[in-house]
Design a protein around this motif. Structure first.
Motif, PDB file in Angstrom:
ATOM      1  N   LYS A  32       0.830  -1.207   0.000  1.00  0.00           N
ATOM      2  CA  LYS A  32       0.000   0.000   0.000  1.00  0.00           C
ATOM      3  C   LYS A  32       0.862   1.253   0.000  1.00  0.00           C
ATOM      4  CE  LYS A  32      -4.343  -0.919   2.095  1.00  0.00           C
ATOM      5  NZ  LYS A  32      -4.997  -1.113   3.384  1.00  0.00           N
ATOM      6  N   GLU A  33       1.958   1.233   0.785  1.00  0.00           N
ATOM      7  CA  GLU A  33       2.832   2.407   0.892  1.00  0.00           C
ATOM      8  C   GLU A  33       3.845   2.462  -0.245  1.00  0.00           C
ATOM      9  OE1 GLU A  33       4.581   3.528   4.580  1.00  0.00           O
ATOM     10  OE2 GLU A  33       2.876   2.869   5.786  1.00  0.00           O
ATOM     11  N   GLY A  34       3.842   1.447  -1.105  1.00  0.00           N
ATOM     12  CA  GLY A  34       4.762   1.419  -2.238  1.00  0.00           C
ATOM     13  C   GLY A  34       6.213   1.259  -1.818  1.00  0.00           C
ATOM     14  N   THR A  35       6.454   0.503  -0.743  1.00  0.00           N
ATOM     15  CA  THR A  35       7.819   0.303  -0.273  1.00  0.00           C
ATOM     16  C   THR A  35       8.082  -1.189  -0.050  1.00  0.00           C
ATOM     17  OG1 THR A  35       9.424   0.980   1.401  1.00  0.00           O
ATOM     18  CG2 THR A  35       7.172   0.636   2.170  1.00  0.00           C
ATOM     19  N   THR A  36       9.292  -1.524   0.410  1.00  0.00           N
ATOM     20  CA  THR A  36       9.610  -2.927   0.669  1.00  0.00           C
ATOM     21  C   THR A  36       9.262  -3.272   2.115  1.00  0.00           C
ATOM     22  OG1 THR A  36      11.836  -2.398   1.416  1.00  0.00           O
ATOM     23  CG2 THR A  36      11.560  -2.870  -0.940  1.00  0.00           C
ATOM     24  N   VAL A  37       9.087  -4.570   2.371  1.00  0.00           N
ATOM     25  CA  VAL A  37       8.805  -5.035   3.733  1.00  0.00           C
ATOM     26  C   VAL A  37       9.971  -4.660   4.654  1.00  0.00           C
ATOM     27  CG1 VAL A  37       8.509  -7.101   5.160  1.00  0.00           C
ATOM     28  CG2 VAL A  37       7.276  -6.905   3.007  1.00  0.00           C
ATOM     29  N   GLU A  38      11.208  -4.794   4.147  1.00  0.00           N
ATOM     30  CA  GLU A  38      12.398  -4.502   4.958  1.00  0.00           C
ATOM     31  C   GLU A  38      12.408  -3.039   5.418  1.00  0.00           C
ATOM     32  OE1 GLU A  38      12.401  -6.277   2.203  1.00  0.00           O
ATOM     33  OE2 GLU A  38      13.245  -8.207   2.815  1.00  0.00           O
ATOM     34  N   GLU A  39      12.118  -2.132   4.459  1.00  0.00           N
ATOM     35  CA  GLU A  39      12.143  -0.699   4.791  1.00  0.00           C
ATOM     36  C   GLU A  39      11.028  -0.368   5.779  1.00  0.00           C
ATOM     37  OE1 GLU A  39      11.296   3.292   5.076  1.00  0.00           O
ATOM     38  OE2 GLU A  39       9.890   2.030   3.956  1.00  0.00           O
ATOM     39  N   LEU A  40       9.823  -0.880   5.495  1.00  0.00           N
ATOM     40  CA  LEU A  40       8.659  -0.581   6.338  1.00  0.00           C
ATOM     41  C   LEU A  40       8.855  -1.097   7.767  1.00  0.00           C
ATOM     42  CD1 LEU A  40       5.282   0.111   5.742  1.00  0.00           C
ATOM     43  CD2 LEU A  40       5.275  -2.195   6.658  1.00  0.00           C
ATOM     44  N   THR A  41       9.323  -2.348   7.886  1.00  0.00           N
ATOM     45  CA  THR A  41       9.447  -2.938   9.222  1.00  0.00           C
ATOM     46  C   THR A  41      10.589  -2.287  10.010  1.00  0.00           C
ATOM     47  OG1 THR A  41      10.825  -4.747   8.391  1.00  0.00           O
ATOM     48  CG2 THR A  41       8.465  -5.168   8.561  1.00  0.00           C
ATOM     49  N   ALA A  42      11.679  -1.903   9.319  1.00  0.00           N
ATOM     50  CA  ALA A  42      12.794  -1.238  10.014  1.00  0.00           C
ATOM     51  C   ALA A  42      12.325   0.109  10.565  1.00  0.00           C
ATOM     52  CB  ALA A  42      13.971  -1.044   9.065  1.00  0.00           C
ATOM     53  N   ARG A  43      11.522   0.818   9.758  1.00  0.00           N
ATOM     54  CA  ARG A  43      11.028   2.142  10.158  1.00  0.00           C
ATOM     55  C   ARG A  43      10.110   2.036  11.377  1.00  0.00           C
ATOM     56  NH1 ARG A  43       6.749   4.527   7.119  1.00  0.00           N
ATOM     57  NH2 ARG A  43       7.442   3.322   5.318  1.00  0.00           N
ATOM     58  N   TYR A  44       9.114   1.116  11.306  1.00  0.00           N
ATOM     59  CA  TYR A  44       8.172   1.013  12.426  1.00  0.00           C
ATOM     60  C   TYR A  44       8.801   0.343  13.647  1.00  0.00           C
ATOM     61  CZ  TYR A  44       4.302   2.858   9.719  1.00  0.00           C
ATOM     62  OH  TYR A  44       3.483   3.679   8.998  1.00  0.00           O
ATOM     63  N   ASN A  45       9.745  -0.562  13.432  1.00  0.00           N
ATOM     64  CA  ASN A  45      10.439  -1.190  14.564  1.00  0.00           C
ATOM     65  C   ASN A  45      11.157  -0.118  15.384  1.00  0.00           C
ATOM     66  OD1 ASN A  45      13.277  -2.215  15.551  1.00  0.00           O
ATOM     67  ND2 ASN A  45      11.924  -3.991  15.649  1.00  0.00           N
ATOM     68  N   ALA A  46      11.862   0.801  14.697  1.00  0.00           N
ATOM     69  CA  ALA A  46      12.599   1.869  15.387  1.00  0.00           C
ATOM     70  C   ALA A  46      11.628   2.811  16.099  1.00  0.00           C
ATOM     71  CB  ALA A  46      13.445   2.642  14.383  1.00  0.00           C
ATOM     72  N   ARG A  47      10.491   3.082  15.432  1.00  0.00           N
ATOM     73  CA  ARG A  47       9.476   3.969  15.988  1.00  0.00           C
ATOM     74  C   ARG A  47       8.876   3.357  17.266  1.00  0.00           C
ATOM     75  NH1 ARG A  47       8.433   9.208  15.923  1.00  0.00           N
ATOM     76  NH2 ARG A  47       7.911   8.740  18.067  1.00  0.00           N
ATOM     77  N   GLN A  48       8.594   2.051  17.208  1.00  0.00           N
ATOM     78  CA  GLN A  48       8.023   1.355  18.371  1.00  0.00           C
ATOM     79  C   GLN A  48       9.008   1.359  19.537  1.00  0.00           C
ATOM     80  OE1 GLN A  48       7.151  -2.479  16.699  1.00  0.00           O
ATOM     81  NE2 GLN A  48       5.220  -1.827  15.788  1.00  0.00           N
ATOM     82  N   ALA A  49      10.287   1.089  19.226  1.00  0.00           N
ATOM     83  CA  ALA A  49      11.311   1.061  20.285  1.00  0.00           C
ATOM     84  C   ALA A  49      11.381   2.426  20.970  1.00  0.00           C
ATOM     85  CB  ALA A  49      12.662   0.677  19.694  1.00  0.00           C
TER      86      ALA A  49
END
Ligand SMILES: [Zn+2]
Length: 254
Positions: A64-81
């Motif tokens: 949906k965001e037009g990005t890769t799973v790796e990029e999306l999960t790294a971004r939200y993982n850092a945000r959650q931390a």
């Protein structure tokens, strides 16, 4: 008082979005409270958590965001931390199932588990028919497919919930075999999938019925000083064993 060692974990949040109040109140605040209580008593505690980066919802969010799973999960993982830290919830480790520095460890451990179980003869290989999305060119396990539930409710009427997932129906709570869903739809492309033959490894849970039954029976009157389990819980779990534990797929096509 003797010092005890505890490992505390909380359910992994999907790394497909920001945390909300429900996450904190439901899973992390109670665990954090318990960890603080144990530490205040002088116990040795490790509090471990991390994001689940492998969910279907994550794949769909990335598309949906037009990005890769790796990029999306790294971004939200850092945000959650950062959000956990901001709330004063301090894990000893906040990792992620597929984050660099953790994924290698997880790969090695899961392969080790698989090999040990293989050597012990716990697996069986079977050919089955599964739903395939010809447009996405992939099979559709678990939540990759939705459809109408084929189960019957307790009163005998059909459940017929139209949004049942390929692993579970959220309406009647039953486990779902995706191939039996009525009017199945791929959650990736929205197209109608077709059945295709594929080979998978299954864990023969029937081999564990006796030791699990014994372990459950011991919970009626635990010898370690812990309180007995509730009768309703014991009856439900023992009932599942009486019915016979089904073979469970341990591999999947992606
Ligand atoms: Zn249902």
């Amino acid at each position: 008082m003797t010092k005890q060692r505890y490992l505390v974990t909380s359910g992994l949040p999907y790394s497909n979005g920001r945390l909300h109040v429900g996450h904190i109140a439901g899973a992390y605040l109670p665990a954090d409270t318990y960890v603080r209580y144990r530490r205040a008593r002088g116990d040795e505690v490790r509090f471990i958590c991390g994001s689940d980066d492998n969910g279907v919802s994550t794949l769909i969010a990335a598309r949906k965001e037009g990005t890769t799973v790796e990029e999306l999960t790294a971004r939200y993982n850092a945000r959650q931390a950062a959000d956990f830290q901001g709330l004063g919830i301090e894990f000893d480790i906040y990792g992620g199932t597929h984050q660099p520095g953790f994924v290698e460890h997880h790969n090695r451990l899961s392969q080790q588990f698989f090999r040990i179980m293989y050597d012990k003869g716990y697996f069986t290989k079977k050919k089955t028919c599964q739903l395939y999305d010809a447009e996405a060119e992939q099979f559709l396990p678990d939540r990759y497919v939705k459809g109408t539930c084929y189960h019957k409710k307790a009163d005998g009427t059909p459940c017929a919930y139209p949004e049942a997932y390929g692993d579970q129906c959220e309406s009647c709570g039953s486990m779902v075999d995706p191939i039996q869903l009525i009017n199945p739809v791929s959650t990736i492309t929205g197209t109608t999938p077709e059945p295709r033959e594929t080979t998978h490894w299954y864990l023969r849970l029937d081999q564990f019925e006796d030791p699990i039954r014994e372990w459950l029976e011991s919970k009626r009157n635990p010898q370690d000083g812990s309180p007995p389990w509730r009768e309703t819980v014991l009856n439900f779990t023992l009932g599942q064993i009486k019915q016979g534990l089904p073979e469970r797929a341990m591999t999947r096509d992606l």
